[in-house]
Scaffold this motif. Structure first.
Motif, PDB file in Angstrom:
ATOM      1  N   MET A   1      -4.721  22.470   3.282  1.00  0.00           N
ATOM      2  CA  MET A   1      -5.839  21.672   2.788  1.00  0.00           C
ATOM      3  C   MET A   1      -5.447  21.038   1.457  1.00  0.00           C
ATOM      4  O   MET A   1      -4.964  21.709   0.555  1.00  0.00           O
ATOM      5  N   SER A   2      -5.644  19.743   1.312  1.00  0.00           N
ATOM      6  CA  SER A   2      -5.246  19.070   0.080  1.00  0.00           C
ATOM      7  C   SER A   2      -6.166  19.449  -1.066  1.00  0.00           C
ATOM      8  O   SER A   2      -7.346  19.720  -0.874  1.00  0.00           O
ATOM      9  N   GLU A   3      -5.621  19.481  -2.272  1.00  0.00           N
ATOM     10  CA  GLU A   3      -6.383  19.844  -3.449  1.00  0.00           C
ATOM     11  C   GLU A   3      -7.147  18.633  -3.955  1.00  0.00           C
ATOM     12  O   GLU A   3      -6.626  17.532  -4.007  1.00  0.00           O
ATOM     13  N   ILE A   4      -8.403  18.847  -4.326  1.00  0.00           N
ATOM     14  CA  ILE A   4      -9.216  17.787  -4.912  1.00  0.00           C
ATOM     15  C   ILE A   4      -9.241  18.003  -6.416  1.00  0.00           C
ATOM     16  O   ILE A   4      -9.666  19.042  -6.893  1.00  0.00           O
ATOM     17  N   HIS A   5      -8.760  17.028  -7.183  1.00  0.00           N
ATOM     18  CA  HIS A   5      -8.707  17.179  -8.626  1.00  0.00           C
ATOM     19  C   HIS A   5     -10.006  16.716  -9.267  1.00  0.00           C
ATOM     20  O   HIS A   5     -10.797  15.998  -8.665  1.00  0.00           O
ATOM     21  N   ILE A   6     -10.201  17.078 -10.504  1.00  0.00           N
ATOM     22  CA  ILE A   6     -11.464  16.838 -11.197  1.00  0.00           C
ATOM     23  C   ILE A   6     -11.902  15.379 -11.264  1.00  0.00           C
ATOM     24  O   ILE A   6     -13.097  15.112 -11.216  1.00  0.00           O
ATOM     25  N   PRO A   7     -11.008  14.381 -11.346  1.00  0.00           N
ATOM     26  CA  PRO A   7     -11.514  13.008 -11.394  1.00  0.00           C
ATOM     27  C   PRO A   7     -12.397  12.661 -10.207  1.00  0.00           C
ATOM     28  O   PRO A   7     -13.317  11.875 -10.324  1.00  0.00           O
ATOM     29  N   GLY A   8     -12.150  13.273  -9.034  1.00  0.00           N
ATOM     30  CA  GLY A   8     -12.975  13.019  -7.868  1.00  0.00           C
ATOM     31  C   GLY A   8     -14.300  13.724  -7.917  1.00  0.00           C
ATOM     32  O   GLY A   8     -15.127  13.558  -7.047  1.00  0.00           O
ATOM     33  N   LEU A   9     -14.505  14.561  -8.951  1.00  0.00           N
ATOM     34  CA  LEU A   9     -15.733  15.332  -9.049  1.00  0.00           C
ATOM     35  C   LEU A   9     -16.472  15.078 -10.354  1.00  0.00           C
ATOM     36  O   LEU A   9     -17.238  15.897 -10.804  1.00  0.00           O
ATOM     37  N   VAL A  10     -16.213  13.946 -10.972  1.00  0.00           N
ATOM     38  CA  VAL A  10     -16.864  13.639 -12.235  1.00  0.00           C
ATOM     39  C   VAL A  10     -18.182  12.921 -11.965  1.00  0.00           C
ATOM     40  O   VAL A  10     -18.217  11.898 -11.300  1.00  0.00           O
ATOM     41  N   CYS A  11     -19.260  13.496 -12.492  1.00  0.00           N
ATOM     42  CA  CYS A  11     -20.578  12.894 -12.345  1.00  0.00           C
ATOM     43  C   CYS A  11     -21.015  12.349 -13.693  1.00  0.00           C
ATOM     44  O   CYS A  11     -20.994  13.059 -14.693  1.00  0.00           O
ATOM     45  N   GLY A 102     -17.592   6.049  -9.096  1.00  0.00           N
ATOM     46  CA  GLY A 102     -18.100   7.328  -9.561  1.00  0.00           C
ATOM     47  C   GLY A 102     -19.415   7.724  -8.922  1.00  0.00           C
ATOM     48  O   GLY A 102     -19.931   7.053  -8.018  1.00  0.00           O
ATOM     49  N   TYR A 103     -19.958   8.840  -9.414  1.00  0.00           N
ATOM     50  CA  TYR A 103     -21.164   9.430  -8.847  1.00  0.00           C
ATOM     51  C   TYR A 103     -22.179   9.643  -9.957  1.00  0.00           C
ATOM     52  O   TYR A 103     -21.837  10.054 -11.063  1.00  0.00           O
ATOM     53  N   SER A 104     -23.439   9.380  -9.657  1.00  0.00           N
ATOM     54  CA  SER A 104     -24.490   9.607 -10.644  1.00  0.00           C
ATOM     55  C   SER A 104     -25.836   9.644  -9.944  1.00  0.00           C
ATOM     56  O   SER A 104     -25.993   9.150  -8.829  1.00  0.00           O
ATOM     57  N   SER A 105     -26.809  10.254 -10.626  1.00  0.00           N
ATOM     58  CA  SER A 105     -28.175  10.242 -10.129  1.00  0.00           C
ATOM     59  C   SER A 105     -29.119  10.423 -11.301  1.00  0.00           C
ATOM     60  O   SER A 105     -28.833  11.184 -12.230  1.00  0.00           O
ATOM     61  N   PRO A 119     -30.756   1.038  -7.514  1.00  0.00           N
ATOM     62  CA  PRO A 119     -30.437   2.390  -7.050  1.00  0.00           C
ATOM     63  C   PRO A 119     -30.746   3.452  -8.100  1.00  0.00           C
ATOM     64  O   PRO A 119     -30.623   3.201  -9.303  1.00  0.00           O
ATOM     65  N   THR A 120     -31.150   4.623  -7.639  1.00  0.00           N
ATOM     66  CA  THR A 120     -31.350   5.778  -8.513  1.00  0.00           C
ATOM     67  C   THR A 120     -30.211   6.782  -8.350  1.00  0.00           C
ATOM     68  O   THR A 120     -30.111   7.727  -9.121  1.00  0.00           O
ATOM     69  N   MET A 121     -29.379   6.596  -7.321  1.00  0.00           N
ATOM     70  CA  MET A 121     -28.241   7.479  -7.073  1.00  0.00           C
ATOM     71  C   MET A 121     -27.061   6.633  -6.613  1.00  0.00           C
ATOM     72  O   MET A 121     -27.219   5.721  -5.799  1.00  0.00           O
ATOM     73  N   THR A 122     -25.882   6.946  -7.144  1.00  0.00           N
ATOM     74  CA  THR A 122     -24.662   6.244  -6.753  1.00  0.00           C
ATOM     75  C   THR A 122     -23.659   7.240  -6.187  1.00  0.00           C
ATOM     76  O   THR A 122     -23.341   8.238  -6.838  1.00  0.00           O
TER      77      THR A 122
END
Length: 240
Positions: A1-11, A102-105, A119-122
């Motif tokens: 399983m490939s590792e997911i690094h923190i940039p992909g999880l920044v909200c 990125g991700y936000s809500s 939008p209220t969520m991205t």
């Protein structure tokens, strides 16, 4: 399983008109002693009413992706007394876009302060081909914000020993300036307006903390599921 690094999880913290509530990256507070259970942090004034139906609209994106997001988001409803109704509502409380980066809500009822159809969520650049664990982790996290939860690493109950110089250098590579790092990474909420107790390192609202960005050997791993504390607490916030 490939590792997911923190940039992909920044909200990115998202607040209407760039306003926040009771936060200070330099303030250190003790947990509320009267609370007996570990709990994730939630903004009291931004909670919906227990039993409330929240209408959710996808502004763009693939229909198959819509169904995936819907299924993951509804996991919160196994514990919180809320309802999600997905449809093409012009004035939906929660409006989701897959455009942008990125991700936000918006947090809880802050969504009502942003006029439709904005939008209220991205969920930026996500597709049905996105890594399954990453997609689930992000959807659970952003819907946690949508029902009133705030970032666990910003809780008054935890003081992460950040190496600030390394943190600034790391995020500078992502194009973040000092102000953005302070607001999204180093900031901590004060006690006012926040319901919290002990820090839950396994919370879905806690994103990874890389050891290379802290002093000593402090680190927090990658959470992809609701923790038992997440489940217990959200059931207390929105009782059946």
């Amino acid at each position: 399983m490939s590792e997911i690094h923190i940039p992909g999880l920044v909200c990115i913290d998202d607040y209407p008109d760039e306003t926040t509530f009771c936060s200070n990256k330099n303030v250190v507070n003790s947990p509320q002693k009267e609370q007996k259970h570990q709990e994730l942090a939630i903004a009291n004034e931004k909670k919906w009413q227990p039993g409330q139906v929240l209408r959710i609209r996808f502004l763009d994106g693939e229909q198959q992706l819509h169904k995936i997001v819907e299924n993951y988001a509804k996991e919160w409803l196994n514990y919180a007394n809320l309802e999600f109704e997905f449809g093409n509502f012009a004035d939906a409380e929660i409006r989701i876009t897959f455009n942008g980066n990125g991700y936000s809500s918006l947090v809880g009822t802050d969504a009502l302060k942003r006029p439709a159809p904005a939008p209220t969520m991205t969920l930026g650049e996500m597709t049905k081909a996105t890594n399954t664990k990453l997609l689930k982790a992000v959807v659970l996290h952003e819907f946690g914000h949508a029902i009133g939860c705030v970032h666990e690493h910003s809780s008054p109950s935890v003081e992460i020993p950040w190496d600030k110089d390394k943190v600034y250098a790391y995020y500078k590579k992502l194009g973040w300036d000092k102000e953005k790092v302070d607001h999204n990474v180093l900031k901590r909420y004060t006690q006012c307006g926040i319901n919290f107790s002990e820090h839950d390192s396994k919370s879905i609202m806690q994103y990874p903390v890389l050891e290379e960005l802290t002093v000593g050997n402090f680190k927090i791993g990658w959470n992809t599921e609701l923790s038992e504390i997440d489940k217990d607490f959200i059931a207390k916030v929105y009782p059946k």
